[in-house]
Design a protein around this motif. Sequence first.
Motif, PDB file in Angstrom:
ATOM      1  N   SER A  12       0.847  -1.179   0.000  1.00  0.00           N
ATOM      2  CA  SER A  12       0.000   0.000   0.000  1.00  0.00           C
ATOM      3  C   SER A  12       0.889   1.237   0.000  1.00  0.00           C
ATOM      4  CB  SER A  12      -0.929  -0.006   1.217  1.00  0.00           C
ATOM      5  OG  SER A  12      -1.865   1.032   1.094  1.00  0.00           O
ATOM      6  N   TRP A  38       1.562   4.937   0.703  1.00  0.00           N
ATOM      7  CA  TRP A  38       0.982   5.923   1.609  1.00  0.00           C
ATOM      8  C   TRP A  38       2.013   6.991   1.983  1.00  0.00           C
ATOM      9  CZ3 TRP A  38      -0.012   5.393   7.535  1.00  0.00           C
ATOM     10  CH2 TRP A  38      -0.818   6.471   7.965  1.00  0.00           C
ATOM     11  N   SER A  69      -4.370  10.351   1.256  1.00  0.00           N
ATOM     12  CA  SER A  69      -4.775   8.988   0.890  1.00  0.00           C
ATOM     13  C   SER A  69      -3.696   7.969   0.527  1.00  0.00           C
ATOM     14  CB  SER A  69      -5.711   9.070  -0.309  1.00  0.00           C
ATOM     15  OG  SER A  69      -6.851   9.798   0.019  1.00  0.00           O
ATOM     16  N   GLN A  70      -3.965   6.733   0.919  1.00  0.00           N
ATOM     17  CA  GLN A  70      -3.146   5.614   0.454  1.00  0.00           C
ATOM     18  C   GLN A  70      -3.973   4.743  -0.485  1.00  0.00           C
ATOM     19  OE1 GLN A  70      -2.512   2.348   3.404  1.00  0.00           O
ATOM     20  NE2 GLN A  70      -3.728   3.653   4.748  1.00  0.00           N
ATOM     21  N   ILE A  71      -3.278   4.024  -1.348  1.00  0.00           N
ATOM     22  CA  ILE A  71      -3.944   3.099  -2.276  1.00  0.00           C
ATOM     23  C   ILE A  71      -3.075   1.852  -2.400  1.00  0.00           C
ATOM     24  CG2 ILE A  71      -4.301   2.799  -4.782  1.00  0.00           C
ATOM     25  CD1 ILE A  71      -6.718   3.931  -3.494  1.00  0.00           C
TER      26      ILE A  71
END
Lengths: 324, 661
Positions: free
Chosen positions: A180, A182, A188-190
């Motif tokens: 992930s 971040w 935001s993280q994705i």
Amino acid sequence: MKQTRLRLLIALPFVFVALIIGLAVWYVAGHDVPVLQPRGEIGASEQRLMILALLMSTIVVIPVFVMTVVISWRYRQGNPKRKQYRPDWDSSKLYETIWWGIPILIIGVLCVVTWVSSHQLDPYRKLNPEAPQQKIQVVALDWKWLFIYPDKHIASVNELVIPTNQTISFDITSDTVMNSFWIPALGSQIYAMPGMSTALHLNATEPGTYYGSPANISGSGFASMTFKVRAVSPNEYDAWVLGTQNASRNLTMAAYDALAKPSKNNKVEYFAPVQDGLYDDIVMKYMLPADQPQSQSSDTSTKTDDNMNMNMDMHTPMEMDMTR
Amino acid sequence: MIANWLLGRLNWDALPSEMITIGGAIMMVLSLLAIVAAITYFKRWKWLWREWITTTNHKRIGIMYIVVAVVMLLRGLADVLMLRAQQATSVGASNGIITSDTFQQVFSAHGTIMIFFVAMGLMFGIINLVLPQQLGARDVAFPFLNSVSFWLFAAGMVLINTSLVIGEFSAAGWLAYPPLSEAKFSPGVGVDYWIWSLQIAGIGSLMSGINFTTTILKLRTKGMNMMKMPLFAWSVFGSMVLVAFAFPILTATLSMLYLDRAFGMHFFTADGGGNAMMYVNLIWAWGHPEVYILVLPAFGMFSEIVSTFSRKRLFGYTSMVWAIWAIVFLSFTVWLHHFFTMGAGANVNAFFGIMTMLIAIPTGVKIFNWLFTMYKGRIWFTSPMIWFLGFVYLFTIGGVTGVLLAVPGIDFQVHNSLFLVAHFHNMIISGVVFGFFAGLTYWFPKIFGFSLHEGLGKLAAWLWIIGFMLAFWPLYILGFMGATRRLDHYDASLGWQPLFIVAGIGALVICAGVGVQLLQLGYSIWKRKELKDTTGDPWDARTLEWATTSPPPEYNFAVLPEVTSRDAFWEAKQHKTSLTSDKLEPVLVPKNSAAGPIISLGVFVAAFGFVWHIWWLVILMTLFAVAAVMWRTLSDDESERLIPVGELKELERLSKKEQAS
């Protein structure tokens, strides 16, 4: 006498809690707490959203906390001021309507907030469609991050340099297990997932050096997989790009394959030039039959940036952005 | 070649090599040997076999569940001390006390053990001990199935602990997301141990779910229609329906992961057309209901406790029942909130965020109803009430952080961070664990015939509450500082270390709480004469389990009670009436059966074969287990024993005498 001691005993937990909260506030004030002190537009919106949701929750929480202590105190067994005791009183339409109703109202408002904010803060949404964007492709590897600047033909490992006040459009994938991506200070993280490309749009409003986190466990070198984010003024950024373009190490598919081998505690590295369509090939190799050599598609690749993007849209059926 | 065929992947390398794991393994083996020696020395093997191992009595099975769960709680706590010690010391140049591989195995084991073998074990234990009596029943619907469930649970527990001595445990986290958990990235036996211990225990849980659902639907005593059931029974009903719907998903998902790993299939792999996102969806389609499976019975326990100690009928009974079913339904519609960050579109994320927040409504209603049960009552602050007050404050804080996490825009910033870790411990410790401890204290005199020492119980509750705040509140701040879960090392400049140290101290305070609980147990056993429950109803309680003696006879009630209202026992005490007639009739009780432990033994060894790829063993032991099932099914032996009236009278006289002495 006994009464006072009891009162003191009851007060003790509250004093303790107040002390803990005080210490927490003192600690937060003296340290860098990126989620609460964001340095990017997205992070700032998310921080405001958090405070709004917190305040709305307190409308229910504060009464619960006060009622619990008041009711416990007043209706305790052996209270000398004997309060009313109604052992068979077990329902009240009015009261129950109130505590079904008020939470429904608050949650109703929060639902609207959720709907609107989910769309505003959608990682796929371009922050400002008209303004120029810097595209950066992110690849999670074992155990380091590769950042490719496709229009600048450069790449870096474990260091992400970005210009301030400009939307950065990230394409994110993984060439190993899931991870992930971040940057707490920016927002935001994705997830980074093999064979798939996710997207994230962020910007930095203040120059500075920020912590980059591998937010999902990815095996034994996971903890060393942090990266440094340097947000610099556009001028400094251009200078950095120029300097990096002079780096003498090419990032061809072969060089990439060597880089992708598992390694821990990696240093910052720079590459230039980067083979065109490298990111595309990294995503696509999971779609090919296992016996086909991985670098084959890139050998024949003569794509420019623009039609590379088009190709991406056509070739990555598993791309996550399928809801719009 | 032959060794390969005979032993699969098993060889000498499977023995532990790192100091800390060698220590753990030696300690485990030694304590096992000590137990075996003690049983032999005191000549207790026969007693153990007859009274415990082959029993099908729900009370005995319940006690065994709780013993296993408490032992596993100690292991889970030992794991936590290692994790916190590592995180408090492994900063900058220091690498802490354990390697990153061991660290990852330890946190994977901690999560797995605490959920599957502590929380589930305590839950099934208490349900077994209380539910049949509360319904006015003599046992569960399928007593033999109950024994199989327990022994499968025990087999899963043994298998997960075997990994400490032979081989290794999973290092992929407690839910083992692929691709990390696939053979390519985790080639060892760790993930297979994880798969098979959950698989076995999970099938046991599924059978328990069916068993208790049937018990509630079919074995309620005369006059107890659904809306006269105690709220604990209602919440167990909700929870068990969730078990029946959710656990098959777990079984299927684990099977697919195993097929990927052992036979090169591609359900969840990154290549070959597999899709890891499917796994994440499936595991949470089980995993989220699992949270409510655990917390609903805890809610039920609090409902009984608050009502009993406030000396007042439960407020808003109908609301409470509706709230349970709202939670049951909603719990299946929220799983995606565990991965908003996987990149689904805004509409999908918003939908699941909204569904998640809706759960806050019935949960909030339950809290208000409990508070209004206390309002205008006469509250007796026993230790279960201290657990309850701790629950109200801490669980509500957890609820607030839960609402924050339910908003996708906020979740993007705290997902996978220690904020999340603090949140779910906030729900599971102060919701589930506090509830189970309160329930255990409350029902202890019913089960064993003597109460637990109150003073030590209150001290333990306070230590847990304070320890909890110290251990988890710093994690909320750490999450805001960008600290993510499962890090075995971090940079000194991040300023995280002081908070990790405080969290470690909090863990020690919780351990002190557990120490006091063990002391409380020992002291209470020592002083059992003084703490004896001579009435069968030490708390002046309301529901049917208190209408029989403490401890209840094997058959619970010589004459089944007949009820006409909620809180029938309380009403009967108020009006000085009796719930039972004096007319004794012969009673059917389930007979002992060795089939449960034998089937589980077969399943355990087969699972061990699956882990190590010893295929002949798998085939042999699967056939063995199937044969044991067939033997039990086709056997002509009666599975129940009739107690004639004469014997029943004698047994009643004895148990009344024992209680009164």
